[in-house]
Design a protein around this motif. Structure first.
Motif, PDB file in Angstrom:
ATOM      1  N   PHE A  66       0.859  -1.181   0.000  1.00  0.00           N
ATOM      2  CA  PHE A  66       0.000   0.000   0.000  1.00  0.00           C
ATOM      3  C   PHE A  66       0.896   1.232   0.000  1.00  0.00           C
ATOM      4  N   VAL A  67       0.870   1.973  -1.104  1.00  0.00           N
ATOM      5  CA  VAL A  67       1.761   3.107  -1.295  1.00  0.00           C
ATOM      6  C   VAL A  67       1.141   4.387  -0.738  1.00  0.00           C
ATOM      7  N   ARG A  68      -0.136   4.604  -1.023  1.00  0.00           N
ATOM      8  CA  ARG A  68      -0.841   5.803  -0.565  1.00  0.00           C
ATOM      9  C   ARG A  68      -2.268   5.449  -0.190  1.00  0.00           C
ATOM     10  N   CYS A  69      -2.808   6.245   0.725  1.00  0.00           N
ATOM     11  CA  CYS A  69      -4.211   6.121   1.096  1.00  0.00           C
ATOM     12  C   CYS A  69      -4.738   7.522   1.344  1.00  0.00           C
ATOM     13  N   ILE A  70      -5.793   7.872   0.628  1.00  0.00           N
ATOM     14  CA  ILE A  70      -6.367   9.224   0.700  1.00  0.00           C
ATOM     15  C   ILE A  70      -7.856   9.094   0.978  1.00  0.00           C
ATOM     16  N   ALA A  71      -8.362   9.933   1.871  1.00  0.00           N
ATOM     17  CA  ALA A  71      -9.788   9.872   2.200  1.00  0.00           C
ATOM     18  C   ALA A  71     -10.401  11.260   2.122  1.00  0.00           C
ATOM     19  N   GLU A  72     -11.648  11.274   1.629  1.00  0.00           N
ATOM     20  CA  GLU A  72     -12.424  12.511   1.576  1.00  0.00           C
ATOM     21  C   GLU A  72     -13.900  12.128   1.603  1.00  0.00           C
ATOM     22  N   GLY A  73     -14.654  12.757   2.469  1.00  0.00           N
ATOM     23  CA  GLY A  73     -16.079  12.455   2.561  1.00  0.00           C
ATOM     24  C   GLY A  73     -16.296  10.990   2.886  1.00  0.00           C
ATOM     25  N   ASP A  74     -17.064  10.303   2.043  1.00  0.00           N
ATOM     26  CA  ASP A  74     -17.333   8.876   2.270  1.00  0.00           C
ATOM     27  C   ASP A  74     -16.482   7.973   1.376  1.00  0.00           C
ATOM     28  N   LEU A  75     -15.404   8.542   0.789  1.00  0.00           N
ATOM     29  CA  LEU A  75     -14.549   7.784  -0.132  1.00  0.00           C
ATOM     30  C   LEU A  75     -13.135   7.606   0.416  1.00  0.00           C
ATOM     31  N   VAL A  76     -12.563   6.445   0.120  1.00  0.00           N
ATOM     32  CA  VAL A  76     -11.154   6.178   0.407  1.00  0.00           C
ATOM     33  C   VAL A  76     -10.518   5.688  -0.885  1.00  0.00           C
ATOM     34  N   ALA A  77      -9.341   6.240  -1.207  1.00  0.00           N
ATOM     35  CA  ALA A  77      -8.590   5.825  -2.390  1.00  0.00           C
ATOM     36  C   ALA A  77      -7.299   5.150  -1.940  1.00  0.00           C
ATOM     37  N   LEU A  78      -7.031   3.980  -2.514  1.00  0.00           N
ATOM     38  CA  LEU A  78      -5.788   3.253  -2.241  1.00  0.00           C
ATOM     39  C   LEU A  78      -4.960   3.195  -3.511  1.00  0.00           C
ATOM     40  N   HIS A  79      -3.677   3.510  -3.383  1.00  0.00           N
ATOM     41  CA  HIS A  79      -2.716   3.423  -4.478  1.00  0.00           C
ATOM     42  C   HIS A  79      -1.791   2.275  -4.104  1.00  0.00           C
ATOM     43  N   THR A  80      -1.790   1.193  -4.885  1.00  0.00           N
ATOM     44  CA  THR A  80      -1.025   0.008  -4.499  1.00  0.00           C
ATOM     45  C   THR A  80      -0.049  -0.432  -5.571  1.00  0.00           C
ATOM     46  N   HIS A  81       0.900  -1.228  -5.131  1.00  0.00           N
ATOM     47  CA  HIS A  81       1.863  -1.888  -6.011  1.00  0.00           C
ATOM     48  C   HIS A  81       1.670  -3.381  -5.801  1.00  0.00           C
ATOM     49  N   GLN A  82       1.261  -4.070  -6.853  1.00  0.00           N
ATOM     50  CA  GLN A  82       1.026  -5.507  -6.770  1.00  0.00           C
ATOM     51  C   GLN A  82       2.076  -6.245  -7.593  1.00  0.00           C
ATOM     52  N   THR A  83       2.597  -7.325  -7.007  1.00  0.00           N
ATOM     53  CA  THR A  83       3.541  -8.188  -7.712  1.00  0.00           C
ATOM     54  C   THR A  83       2.925  -9.568  -7.813  1.00  0.00           C
ATOM     55  N   TRP A  84       2.852 -10.063  -9.045  1.00  0.00           N
ATOM     56  CA  TRP A  84       2.250 -11.356  -9.338  1.00  0.00           C
ATOM     57  C   TRP A  84       3.342 -12.313  -9.799  1.00  0.00           C
ATOM     58  N   PRO A  85       3.019 -13.578 -10.064  1.00  0.00           N
ATOM     59  CA  PRO A  85       4.046 -14.538 -10.488  1.00  0.00           C
ATOM     60  C   PRO A  85       4.872 -14.022 -11.667  1.00  0.00           C
ATOM     61  N   GLU A  86       6.137 -14.445 -11.676  1.00  0.00           N
ATOM     62  CA  GLU A  86       7.095 -14.066 -12.716  1.00  0.00           C
ATOM     63  C   GLU A  86       7.361 -12.559 -12.725  1.00  0.00           C
ATOM     64  N   ASN A  87       7.254 -11.927 -11.543  1.00  0.00           N
ATOM     65  CA  ASN A  87       7.493 -10.486 -11.385  1.00  0.00           C
ATOM     66  C   ASN A  87       6.635  -9.629 -12.291  1.00  0.00           C
ATOM     67  N   ASP A  88       5.422 -10.060 -12.539  1.00  0.00           N
ATOM     68  CA  ASP A  88       4.437  -9.289 -13.289  1.00  0.00           C
ATOM     69  C   ASP A  88       3.890  -8.245 -12.313  1.00  0.00           C
ATOM     70  N   GLU A  89       4.158  -6.962 -12.558  1.00  0.00           N
ATOM     71  CA  GLU A  89       3.827  -5.916 -11.599  1.00  0.00           C
ATOM     72  C   GLU A  89       2.730  -4.985 -12.120  1.00  0.00           C
ATOM     73  N   TYR A  90       1.900  -4.526 -11.188  1.00  0.00           N
ATOM     74  CA  TYR A  90       0.785  -3.638 -11.523  1.00  0.00           C
ATOM     75  C   TYR A  90       0.676  -2.503 -10.516  1.00  0.00           C
ATOM     76  N   VAL A  91       0.253  -1.364 -11.034  1.00  0.00           N
ATOM     77  CA  VAL A  91      -0.166  -0.242 -10.207  1.00  0.00           C
ATOM     78  C   VAL A  91      -1.687  -0.295 -10.187  1.00  0.00           C
ATOM     79  N   THR A  92      -2.273  -0.212  -9.006  1.00  0.00           N
ATOM     80  CA  THR A  92      -3.729  -0.156  -8.926  1.00  0.00           C
ATOM     81  C   THR A  92      -4.147   1.062  -8.131  1.00  0.00           C
ATOM     82  N   MET A  93      -5.301   1.556  -8.461  1.00  0.00           N
ATOM     83  CA  MET A  93      -5.954   2.618  -7.710  1.00  0.00           C
ATOM     84  C   MET A  93      -7.370   2.144  -7.452  1.00  0.00           C
ATOM     85  N   ASP A  94      -7.667   1.923  -6.188  1.00  0.00           N
ATOM     86  CA  ASP A  94      -8.981   1.438  -5.785  1.00  0.00           C
ATOM     87  C   ASP A  94      -9.693   2.526  -5.002  1.00  0.00           C
ATOM     88  N   PHE A  95     -10.976   2.649  -5.261  1.00  0.00           N
ATOM     89  CA  PHE A  95     -11.810   3.617  -4.557  1.00  0.00           C
ATOM     90  C   PHE A  95     -12.937   2.871  -3.869  1.00  0.00           C
TER      91      PHE A  95
END
Length: 125
Positions: A66-95
Motif C-alpha cells: 500500500f503506497v498511498r491512502c487518501i480519504a475525503e467524505g465517504d470515499l477512500v482511495a488506495l494506491h497500491t503496487h502488486q507483484t504477481w508470479p514471474e514479477n508481473d507488476e501492476y499499479v492499482t488505484m482502488d476507490f
C-alpha cells in the motif's frame, strides 16, 4: 466513522481479501450491499468473495504494497503496487465508498501494468 478509521478499514479490508480470506474481510468491513464496478468481478458480496478465493488459488504467491491512502467524505482511495508470479507488476488505484454505518458498500478500480521500459526515469509511484 472518521476519515482515519475509514482509511485503516479500507487497507485492512483489501489486505485480508487479497491475501486469501475475502469472507472474513466482508464480515468485518462490508455493509448490507457491495456494488462492484470492476467488469471482471461479479456484482455483490458473493461475487467479491468468489473472485478473491479464485485469485488466491490461482496465484498464492502474489503480494501487495500500500503506497498511498487518501480519504475525503465517504470515499477512500488506495494506491497500491502488486507483484504477481514471474514479477508481473501492476499499479492499482482502488476507490471504496463507505455507508453511513462506516461499512464499505461500493468499489471502483483502475489497473495498469508496470512496463519493463519507461520513457522517463520516474517510478509510477
Amino acid at each position: 466513522m472518521s476519515l482515519e478509521e475509514n482509511k485503516k478499514n479500507a487497507i485492512a479490508f483489501y489486505k485480508i481479501a487479497y491475501l486469501g480470506n475475502p469472507k472474513l474481510a466482508v464480515e468485518k468491513f462490508v455493509g448490507d450491499e457491495y456494488i462492484q464496478h470492476n467488469p471482471d468481478v461479479a456484482d455483490g458480496i458473493e461475487g467479491f468473495i468468489n473472485y478473491f478465493y479464485r485469485m488466491q488459488q490461482e496465484y498464492p504467491k502474489k503480494s501487495i504494497e500500500f503506497v498511498r491512502c487518501i480519504a475525503e467524505g465517504d470515499l477512500v482511495a488506495l494506491h497500491t503496487h502488486q507483484t504477481w508470479p514471474e514479477n508481473d507488476e501492476y499499479v492499482t488505484m482502488d476507490f471504496f465508498r463507505f455507508d453511513d454505518k462506516g461499512k464499505i458498500c461500493e468499489h471502483w478500480d483502475a489497473i495498469q501494468q508496470i512496463p519493463k521500459k519507461s520513457a522517463n526515469p520516474n517510478t509510477m509511484y
